[in-house]
Each structure stands twice: as structure tokens, then as C-alpha cells.
Design a protein around this motif. Sequence first.
Motif, mmCIF file in Angstrom:
data_model
loop_
_atom_site.group_PDB
_atom_site.id
_atom_site.type_symbol
_atom_site.label_atom_id
_atom_site.label_comp_id
_atom_site.label_asym_id
_atom_site.label_seq_id
_atom_site.Cartn_x
_atom_site.Cartn_y
_atom_site.Cartn_z
ATOM 1 N N GLU A 161 -4.563 -13.835 71.455
ATOM 2 C CA GLU A 161 -3.685 -12.850 70.745
ATOM 3 C C GLU A 161 -3.683 -13.352 69.160
ATOM 4 N N ASP A 162 -3.908 -12.847 68.345
ATOM 5 C CA ASP A 162 -3.459 -13.260 66.901
ATOM 6 C C ASP A 162 -2.251 -13.127 66.425
ATOM 7 N N ASP A 163 -1.671 -12.063 66.939
ATOM 8 C CA ASP A 163 -0.202 -11.857 66.465
ATOM 9 C C ASP A 163 0.951 -12.944 67.084
ATOM 10 N N GLU A 164 1.262 -13.570 66.351
ATOM 11 C CA GLU A 164 2.221 -14.648 66.752
ATOM 12 C C GLU A 164 3.643 -14.056 67.814
ATOM 13 N N ASP A 165 3.957 -12.948 67.326
ATOM 14 C CA ASP A 165 5.331 -12.555 67.942
ATOM 15 C C ASP A 165 4.741 -11.979 69.381
ATOM 16 N N ILE A 166 3.646 -11.158 69.429
ATOM 17 C CA ILE A 166 3.134 -10.550 70.859
ATOM 18 C C ILE A 166 2.743 -11.776 71.634
ATOM 19 N N ARG A 167 2.125 -12.900 71.008
ATOM 20 C CA ARG A 167 1.684 -14.062 71.900
ATOM 21 C C ARG A 167 3.045 -14.597 72.330
ATOM 22 N N TYR A 168 3.906 -14.836 71.406
ATOM 23 C CA TYR A 168 5.284 -15.403 72.023
ATOM 24 C C TYR A 168 5.957 -14.626 73.128
ATOM 25 N N SER B 68 -4.346 -18.939 72.473
ATOM 26 C CA SER B 68 -5.007 -19.055 71.392
ATOM 27 C C SER B 68 -4.778 -17.626 70.581
ATOM 28 N N SER B 69 -5.112 -18.200 69.047
ATOM 29 C CA SER B 69 -4.986 -17.088 68.220
ATOM 30 C C SER B 69 -6.240 -16.649 67.722
ATOM 31 N N THR B 70 -7.533 -17.338 68.214
ATOM 32 C CA THR B 70 -8.816 -17.068 67.628
ATOM 33 C C THR B 70 -9.898 -17.433 68.676
ATOM 34 N N PHE B 71 -10.970 -16.927 68.546
ATOM 35 C CA PHE B 71 -12.068 -16.873 69.636
ATOM 36 C C PHE B 71 -12.582 -18.477 69.738
ATOM 37 N N ALA B 72 -12.469 -19.031 68.340
ATOM 38 C CA ALA B 72 -13.106 -20.515 68.210
ATOM 39 C C ALA B 72 -12.120 -21.451 69.096
ATOM 40 N N PHE C 197 -8.036 -13.931 82.073
ATOM 41 C CA PHE C 197 -8.061 -13.965 80.434
ATOM 42 C C PHE C 197 -7.054 -12.507 79.944
ATOM 43 N N ILE C 198 -6.446 -12.715 78.903
ATOM 44 C CA ILE C 198 -5.959 -11.498 78.094
ATOM 45 C C ILE C 198 -6.232 -11.479 76.873
ATOM 46 N N LEU C 199 -7.150 -10.454 76.406
ATOM 47 C CA LEU C 199 -7.777 -10.602 75.005
ATOM 48 C C LEU C 199 -7.250 -9.686 74.224
ATOM 49 N N ASP C 200 -6.901 -9.873 73.209
ATOM 50 C CA ASP C 200 -6.754 -8.782 72.079
ATOM 51 C C ASP C 200 -7.956 -8.105 71.725
ATOM 52 N N VAL C 201 -8.034 -6.910 70.982
ATOM 53 C CA VAL C 201 -9.093 -6.417 70.412
ATOM 54 C C VAL C 201 -9.474 -6.810 69.120
ATOM 55 N N MET C 202 -8.643 -6.907 68.091
ATOM 56 C CA MET C 202 -8.818 -7.164 66.722
ATOM 57 C C MET C 202 -8.170 -8.645 66.421
ATOM 58 N N LEU C 203 -9.271 -9.436 66.234
ATOM 59 C CA LEU C 203 -9.060 -10.937 66.085
ATOM 60 C C LEU C 203 -9.689 -11.355 64.639
ATOM 61 N N PRO C 204 -9.429 -12.446 64.118
ATOM 62 C CA PRO C 204 -9.975 -12.852 62.902
ATOM 63 C C PRO C 204 -11.241 -13.208 62.964
ATOM 64 N N ASP C 205 -11.574 -13.735 64.196
ATOM 65 C CA ASP C 205 -13.140 -14.198 64.132
ATOM 66 C C ASP C 205 -13.783 -13.439 65.373
ATOM 67 N N GLY C 206 -13.438 -12.119 65.435
ATOM 68 C CA GLY C 206 -14.279 -11.406 66.578
ATOM 69 C C GLY C 206 -13.309 -10.215 66.914
ATOM 70 N N VAL D 12 -8.047 -6.607 78.606
ATOM 71 C CA VAL D 12 -8.077 -6.553 77.257
ATOM 72 C C VAL D 12 -6.896 -5.514 76.659
ATOM 73 N N MET D 13 -6.430 -5.868 75.554
ATOM 74 C CA MET D 13 -5.177 -5.142 74.997
ATOM 75 C C MET D 13 -5.585 -4.563 73.729
ATOM 76 N N SER D 14 -5.064 -3.283 73.274
ATOM 77 C CA SER D 14 -5.293 -2.781 71.944
ATOM 78 C C SER D 14 -4.373 -1.689 71.593
ATOM 79 N N ALA D 15 -3.885 -1.718 70.475
ATOM 80 C CA ALA D 15 -3.165 -0.376 70.059
ATOM 81 C C ALA D 15 -4.077 0.731 69.769
ATOM 82 N N ASN D 16 -5.194 0.818 69.830
ATOM 83 C CA ASN D 16 -6.183 1.920 69.561
ATOM 84 C C ASN D 16 -6.812 1.954 70.981
#
Length: 120
Positions: A9-16, A32-36, A50-59, A81-85
Motif C-alpha cells: 500500500e503506497d498510502d502511508e496512513d492506510i498502511r499504518y 511495502s509501498s512499491t512492488f519493487a 498478500f493485501i495489495l492496493d490497486v494504484m501504486l507508483p510502480d504498477g 486486492v483493495m481499491s477505492a474504485n
Amino acid sequence: MIKRIHVLEDDEDIRYIIGVLLKDEGYELQLSSTFAELKTKLKDSVPDLFILDVMLPDGDGASICADLKGDVFTRHIPIIVMSANDQNKQISIEAGANDYISKPFDIDYIVKRINAQLNK
């Protein structure tokens, strides 16, 4: 045995928030905040979920889900998978996701969905 969950999850608040929630439930976490970053951490240990966000900086979560489901070392691991959309739900399921959670999510709801995947 303590179950390990990897949250991408790239959103720090949600990850926290997810991190605190899952630690309180007794889970061990990898964050993690990126796929890499996720791929690097997988070299050390493989999670139980795994819990994955949809919108990430590298995928995007659906493509990452398909990548994980196509890998012999991670294909057996459940993915949420999690998403707001909500338009991403069908794409994520087609990519191999075991479950999908809409953001914003209810804390009790996400715990139930995680437990359901880990207790199959």
C-alpha cells in the motif's frame, strides 16, 4: 503458528492503520509501498497472505496479483486486492485475486475477510 501478512500500500496512513489493526489481531506484518520493495522482501520470507492496493507508483494491483499468481513460489498464497474504485473489482478477480475489498473499508470487515482467506 503466527500468520504473516504482506501489505502493499503506497498510502502511508492506510498502511499504518492496517498495520496497527493486524498487529492487534496477532498477525506478523511485512509492509511495502512499491512492488519493487515487495519483491525484495519476498527474497527473505514468503507471507501467508498478500493485501495489495490497486494504484501504486510502480504498477497496479491487478497486474501485480497476476504476476504473483503466475510465480511458482507465490501462486498458492491468497491475495486480497483493495481499491477505492469498484471498477477494479472484476479486473482484480480475473487477475487471480481471492478477494476484493472496497475503500474506504470497515475495520471489522477487513479482519473478517482476512481471517476467511487464512482459514480456508
